[in-house]
Design a protein around this motif. Sequence first.
Motif: not given
Length: 132
Positions: A58-80
């Motif tokens: 499931f992915i929810e898009h909130k805002a756009e990213a444009l050419l040359n933007d620096l993107i930070q991607v974070k992840t963690y495991i919420a539960k198992n």
Amino acid sequence: MDTYETTLKVSKEHLDDLNHVNNVHYVQWVQNIAKAHWQKNAPEAIQSKYFWVLITHFIEHKAEALLNDLIQVKTYIAKNEGVTCVRIVEIFNKTTNKLLAKSETKWCFITSKTKRPTRITQEIKNLFSISS
């Protein structure tokens, strides 16, 4: 909770006809960071015995990213639970700290030898600081 992060820069190849990042790239970034997090935390001996298969995404898009933007991607495991875990991925504009997209994915833990689901062991939980 063990959080893993990476930074990337939007290039021309990421753009669609509207000149913002194509949705397919967000999904690829989710896949890439999940794999990188697993490879960073799990020793080779564990990686050779187990792997993960994506069950739901499931992915929810909130805002756009444009050419040359620096993107930070974070992840963690919420539960198992048993043989599955839920991984959260948040994608931000690194300059503005604006949330661009948030993903929740469910993964199944598989034994390499049998190619069958297997319960997530305490050893694996400890690698990712999972309490549940």
